[in-house]
Motif scaffolding. Sequence first.
Motif, PDB file in Angstrom:
ATOM      1  N   TYR A 214     -12.045  14.029  10.195  1.00 50.09           N
ATOM      2  CA  TYR A 214     -11.145  14.188  11.338  1.00 50.09           C
ATOM      3  C   TYR A 214     -10.614  12.822  11.800  1.00 50.09           C
ATOM      4  CZ  TYR A 214      -9.843  14.659  16.245  1.00 50.09           C
ATOM      5  OH  TYR A 214      -9.192  14.557  17.448  1.00 50.09           O
ATOM      6  N   GLN A 215     -11.511  11.836  11.921  1.00 51.28           N
ATOM      7  CA  GLN A 215     -11.097  10.505  12.355  1.00 51.28           C
ATOM      8  C   GLN A 215     -10.104   9.889  11.371  1.00 51.28           C
ATOM      9  OE1 GLN A 215     -15.065   8.752  12.796  1.00 51.28           O
ATOM     10  NE2 GLN A 215     -14.566   8.400  14.949  1.00 51.28           N
ATOM     11  N   ALA A 216     -10.360  10.038  10.074  1.00 52.33           N
ATOM     12  CA  ALA A 216      -9.455   9.498   9.057  1.00 52.33           C
ATOM     13  C   ALA A 216      -8.081  10.149   9.167  1.00 52.33           C
ATOM     14  CB  ALA A 216     -10.041   9.698   7.663  1.00 52.33           C
ATOM     15  N   ARG A 217      -8.060  11.446   9.385  1.00 49.56           N
ATOM     16  CA  ARG A 217      -6.776  12.157   9.525  1.00 49.56           C
ATOM     17  C   ARG A 217      -6.050  11.691  10.778  1.00 49.56           C
ATOM     18  NH1 ARG A 217      -6.611  18.416   8.429  1.00 49.56           N
ATOM     19  NH2 ARG A 217      -7.251  17.507   6.463  1.00 49.56           N
ATOM     20  N   GLU A 218      -6.771  11.499  11.874  1.00 49.76           N
ATOM     21  CA  GLU A 218      -6.140  11.026  13.110  1.00 49.76           C
ATOM     22  C   GLU A 218      -5.548   9.627  12.925  1.00 49.76           C
ATOM     23  OE1 GLU A 218      -5.684  12.582  16.307  1.00 49.76           O
ATOM     24  OE2 GLU A 218      -6.008  14.247  14.924  1.00 49.76           O
ATOM     25  N   ARG A 219      -6.284   8.735  12.230  1.00 49.53           N
ATOM     26  CA  ARG A 219      -5.752   7.389  11.961  1.00 49.53           C
ATOM     27  C   ARG A 219      -4.490   7.473  11.111  1.00 49.53           C
ATOM     28  NH1 ARG A 219     -11.256   6.203  11.512  1.00 49.53           N
ATOM     29  NH2 ARG A 219     -11.172   6.439   9.254  1.00 49.53           N
ATOM     30  N   ALA A 220      -4.501   8.327  10.088  1.00 51.78           N
ATOM     31  CA  ALA A 220      -3.331   8.483   9.224  1.00 51.78           C
ATOM     32  C   ALA A 220      -2.136   8.997  10.027  1.00 51.78           C
ATOM     33  CB  ALA A 220      -3.647   9.425   8.065  1.00 51.78           C
ATOM     34  N   MET A 221      -2.375   9.943  10.928  1.00 54.32           N
ATOM     35  CA  MET A 221      -1.283  10.473  11.754  1.00 54.32           C
ATOM     36  C   MET A 221      -0.727   9.401  12.688  1.00 54.32           C
ATOM     37  SD  MET A 221      -0.654  13.464  10.739  1.00 54.32           S
ATOM     38  CE  MET A 221       0.445  14.003  12.030  1.00 54.32           C
ATOM     39  N   LEU A 222      -1.600   8.560  13.229  1.00 58.26           N
ATOM     40  CA  LEU A 222      -1.146   7.479  14.096  1.00 58.26           C
ATOM     41  C   LEU A 222      -0.274   6.495  13.324  1.00 58.26           C
ATOM     42  CD1 LEU A 222      -1.108   5.986  16.781  1.00 58.26           C
ATOM     43  CD2 LEU A 222      -3.277   4.923  16.140  1.00 58.26           C
ATOM     44  N   ILE A 223      -0.692   6.152  12.114  1.00 62.37           N
ATOM     45  CA  ILE A 223       0.100   5.235  11.291  1.00 62.37           C
ATOM     46  C   ILE A 223       1.475   5.844  11.002  1.00 62.37           C
ATOM     47  CG2 ILE A 223       0.265   4.197   8.978  1.00 62.37           C
ATOM     48  CD1 ILE A 223      -2.825   3.819   9.172  1.00 62.37           C
ATOM     49  N   LEU A 224       1.519   7.121  10.645  1.00 66.51           N
ATOM     50  CA  LEU A 224       2.802   7.781  10.390  1.00 66.51           C
ATOM     51  C   LEU A 224       3.683   7.783  11.639  1.00 66.51           C
ATOM     52  CD1 LEU A 224       1.656  10.801   8.206  1.00 66.51           C
ATOM     53  CD2 LEU A 224       2.992   8.814   7.465  1.00 66.51           C
ATOM     54  N   LYS A 225       3.072   8.023  12.800  1.00 68.39           N
ATOM     55  CA  LYS A 225       3.831   8.011  14.050  1.00 68.39           C
ATOM     56  C   LYS A 225       4.421   6.628  14.309  1.00 68.39           C
ATOM     57  CE  LYS A 225       3.369   8.796  18.998  1.00 68.39           C
ATOM     58  NZ  LYS A 225       2.462   9.092  20.109  1.00 68.39           N
ATOM     59  N   LEU A 226       3.618   5.586  14.099  1.00 70.84           N
ATOM     60  CA  LEU A 226       4.111   4.225  14.307  1.00 70.84           C
ATOM     61  C   LEU A 226       5.236   3.883  13.335  1.00 70.84           C
ATOM     62  CD1 LEU A 226       0.732   2.375  14.942  1.00 70.84           C
ATOM     63  CD2 LEU A 226       2.530   2.868  16.617  1.00 70.84           C
ATOM     64  N   MET A 227       5.107   4.345  12.089  1.00 70.68           N
ATOM     65  CA  MET A 227       6.165   4.100  11.104  1.00 70.68           C
ATOM     66  C   MET A 227       7.463   4.791  11.526  1.00 70.68           C
ATOM     67  SD  MET A 227       3.997   4.393   7.558  1.00 70.68           S
ATOM     68  CE  MET A 227       5.455   4.501   6.553  1.00 70.68           C
ATOM     69  N   ALA A 228       7.363   6.031  11.999  1.00 68.81           N
ATOM     70  CA  ALA A 228       8.551   6.764  12.437  1.00 68.81           C
ATOM     71  C   ALA A 228       9.201   6.072  13.639  1.00 68.81           C
ATOM     72  CB  ALA A 228       8.189   8.201  12.783  1.00 68.81           C
ATOM     73  N   GLU A 229       8.376   5.601  14.577  1.00 67.92           N
ATOM     74  CA  GLU A 229       8.913   4.887  15.734  1.00 67.92           C
ATOM     75  C   GLU A 229       9.608   3.598  15.291  1.00 67.92           C
ATOM     76  OE1 GLU A 229       5.734   4.260  18.520  1.00 67.92           O
ATOM     77  OE2 GLU A 229       5.574   6.395  18.981  1.00 67.92           O
ATOM     78  N   GLY A 230       9.009   2.904  14.337  1.00 74.14           N
ATOM     79  CA  GLY A 230       9.616   1.678  13.815  1.00 74.14           C
ATOM     80  C   GLY A 230      10.950   1.945  13.146  1.00 74.14           C
ATOM     81  N   GLU A 231      11.022   3.016  12.379  1.00 68.83           N
ATOM     82  CA  GLU A 231      12.285   3.374  11.728  1.00 68.83           C
ATOM     83  C   GLU A 231      13.359   3.708  12.761  1.00 68.83           C
ATOM     84  OE1 GLU A 231      11.500   6.477   8.885  1.00 68.83           O
ATOM     85  OE2 GLU A 231      10.647   5.061   7.443  1.00 68.83           O
TER      86      GLU A 231
END
Length: 95
Positions: free
Chosen positions: A47-64
């Motif tokens: 669960y923690q690994a999935r949450e970290r992955a989702m956070l990274i994807l969110k940050l990438m989308a915000e950066g784009e």
Amino acid sequence: MSEDVLSLSQFKAEATRLLDQARDQSATLVLTQNGRARAVVQDYAQYQARERAMLILKLMAEGERDVSAGETAPQADVFAALRTRLQTQPDVQDG
């Protein structure tokens, strides 16, 4: 990662074994109630690994979005502002 579907009654009867299985096999358990998916059970580390992955994807989308909107700043300016911000924060003492 595998996904197993089982009833809430089945899960209750074998909870310890099923939780061990979820941990050992990176399995996700979908629990049903009255024939409908009701909850998902997974190992906490997974669960923690999935949450970290989702956070990274969110940050990438915000950066784009920022880049598309032209809202960028030179890296040196960003790090200088962060250094200043960190230096002006009071030290937090363990209490």
